[in-house]
Design a protein around this motif. Structure first.
Motif, PDB file in Angstrom:
ATOM      1  N   PHE A  19      17.721  -4.745  31.811  1.00  0.00           N
ATOM      2  CA  PHE A  19      17.786  -6.043  32.496  1.00  0.00           C
ATOM      3  C   PHE A  19      16.447  -6.779  32.458  1.00  0.00           C
ATOM      4  O   PHE A  19      16.403  -7.982  32.202  1.00  0.00           O
ATOM      5  N   TYR A  77      21.845  -8.323  27.490  1.00  0.00           N
ATOM      6  CA  TYR A  77      21.749  -7.234  28.472  1.00  0.00           C
ATOM      7  C   TYR A  77      22.812  -6.163  28.191  1.00  0.00           C
ATOM      8  O   TYR A  77      23.988  -6.472  28.046  1.00  0.00           O
TER       9      TYR A  77
ATOM     10  N   LEU B  25      19.083 -14.392  36.079  1.00  0.00           N
ATOM     11  CA  LEU B  25      19.423 -15.204  37.250  1.00  0.00           C
ATOM     12  C   LEU B  25      18.542 -16.457  37.329  1.00  0.00           C
ATOM     13  O   LEU B  25      18.678 -17.262  38.243  1.00  0.00           O
TER      14      LEU B  25
ATOM     15  N   ARG C  46      26.021   1.659  37.301  1.00  0.00           N
ATOM     16  CA  ARG C  46      27.048   1.533  36.272  1.00  0.00           C
ATOM     17  C   ARG C  46      28.100   2.647  36.404  1.00  0.00           C
ATOM     18  O   ARG C  46      29.285   2.400  36.183  1.00  0.00           O
ATOM     19  N   ASP C  51      27.506  -2.254  37.874  1.00  0.00           N
ATOM     20  CA  ASP C  51      26.459  -2.812  37.023  1.00  0.00           C
ATOM     21  C   ASP C  51      26.378  -4.336  37.275  1.00  0.00           C
ATOM     22  O   ASP C  51      27.330  -4.949  37.777  1.00  0.00           O
ATOM     23  N   ALA C  52      25.249  -4.945  36.914  1.00  0.00           N
ATOM     24  CA  ALA C  52      25.049  -6.390  37.121  1.00  0.00           C
ATOM     25  C   ALA C  52      26.249  -7.209  36.619  1.00  0.00           C
ATOM     26  O   ALA C  52      26.673  -8.161  37.273  1.00  0.00           O
ATOM     27  N   ARG C  53      26.795  -6.803  35.489  1.00  0.00           N
ATOM     28  CA  ARG C  53      27.932  -7.552  34.943  1.00  0.00           C
ATOM     29  C   ARG C  53      29.207  -7.368  35.763  1.00  0.00           C
ATOM     30  O   ARG C  53      29.958  -8.308  35.986  1.00  0.00           O
ATOM     31  N   MET C  56      28.874  -9.486  38.882  1.00  0.00           N
ATOM     32  CA  MET C  56      29.109 -10.900  38.620  1.00  0.00           C
ATOM     33  C   MET C  56      30.616 -11.159  38.529  1.00  0.00           C
ATOM     34  O   MET C  56      31.119 -12.132  39.093  1.00  0.00           O
ATOM     35  N   ARG C  61      26.190 -11.404  43.346  1.00  0.00           N
ATOM     36  CA  ARG C  61      24.944 -11.054  42.663  1.00  0.00           C
ATOM     37  C   ARG C  61      24.219 -10.043  43.536  1.00  0.00           C
ATOM     38  O   ARG C  61      24.272 -10.128  44.764  1.00  0.00           O
TER      39      ARG C  61
END
Lengths: 143, 143, 143, 143
Positions: A19, A77, B25, C46, C51-53, C56, C61
């Motif tokens: 990230f 990412y 972000l 994850r 995970d960040a994705r 989202m 966030r």
């Protein structure tokens, strides 16, 4: 990639995009490719006995004289990618070439080059690759 | 900020968020705040004659023993911000505190702390701040 | 490390110190530890589907609210090290703890903590960990 | 530097080497030069109304297609340096050149180039510099 070289003149490494290497476009910021190059180059030079530490022990320093990187397809990412590095020339400087392959998208991401020169420990530039370097490369059957 | 300290115990610096410090972000990735802290801290320590180089010349090294950072409001690409740094304690380690102020949005962005300890040049830890450090700080009217 | 938690609440990763992360003292610059924390944390989150994705996609966030790192022993160029990360608390924020172990020197290098909070996609802070996060963690037998 | 260009086609910035950009040789790690290039380039493009944000507002993205950097003399911790950036070509891509001058040692440190290309917001590459870019550059008397 040129194909005339022995296997010992090449190395490959696989990575995953973290990230903190991605920018507001969601892709790896271009300057980070030089880190990936370095990690792959370290693996290659180490296999020849020419890691930064080995080189210091031999009374030299290796410094980067020139870098180039040409971008073709982004790394996002989480993408998996491979960096191939191989020796192009060794006479006046160590010239290494790189290819970055985005494995997740099966596209070539970038190509690059790094030119390394040697100095002694006082920083005095060597105009040719020092003989002890060539010895190591011969011992490793690279040249 | 505590207000009992002399002006010499504080420093401020202004910055602008560069593109390469921002993440997907669109804000500064949290780890980069430690760079901003370091730049402001360098200014402060240098004003006391305790920059990394001065310290080496005195036969010591300063190493970071602990860091903290608490985030309140993001820094976006192009935002102007100010970092204030000030001395909190100096007895067993140099304890410095930071405040990051987002000038573009007029909001406090973060607060942080760094604890620095001294070692001699062999890496042996000093359990108290060395006397030559205190002398420098006294000479600069910091303590 | 606390031992009451299920294995799913922990993750470990091994790394080698790259040249570009080391400073003039020949050791990893302190701020880079936050990158190592992030890579290990990403692996853990994850494994939970967070995970960040994923996050989202769920309409949230995750942002870093606080970091701490305490250094005990340096990481030198080429050292192998392991980062362990585990969940400490999840009620009002995700609180994760880290231990960095220098495998080359068999010494603990650092301990750290990161506190993560959730916002919706407009940046509005959630005062408690959103229910969909807890569902994911329950499905992964983490809590 | 070429001298045929209007002053608006150039920009300069001064910096000081921060501790966290230096490597075990005590000099700036080569990849960090690309950050310095970017900061100077941002100043130049912003003066034309072509900052990353302006460009997004116009329906485009600017991505780095190629970078080069040739190193001549190191930058040490604390050295003052200046980066000059100027426009070389604008037809098919924006080609910018850089010179890094070590002010502390009064030596040229590096020369570099960056090639920027435009895509629309879907990432589709533009084979020529878009007309709205040229308009901005004309309005700023750059071309």
């Amino acid at each position: 990639m040129s194909n005339e070289q022995p296997e010992q003149a090449r190395a490959s490494m696989e990575f995953e995009v973290p990230f903190h290497d991605t920018d507001p476009l969601g892709i790896v910021w271009h300057g980070h490719y030089l880190k990936y190059f370095e990690i792959a180059r370290t693996k290659l030079l180490r296999s020849w006995g020419l890691d930064a530490r080995d080189v210091m022990g031999m009374g030299f320093r290796v410094v980067v004289a020139e870098t180039r990187c040409r971008h073709a397809f982004p790394l996002h990412y989480g993408d998996r990618f491979r960096v191939d590095v191989w020796l192009v020339d060794f006479h006046y400087r160590l010239l290494l070439a790189y290819e970055v392959w985005n494995l997740t998208h099966n596209r070539r991401s970038a190509r690059g080059r790094t030119s390394l020169v040697c100095t002694d420990l006082n920083g005095e530039l060597r105009l040719a690759t020092p003989e002890p370097f060539l010895d190591k490369m011969r011992a490793a059957s690279v040249i």
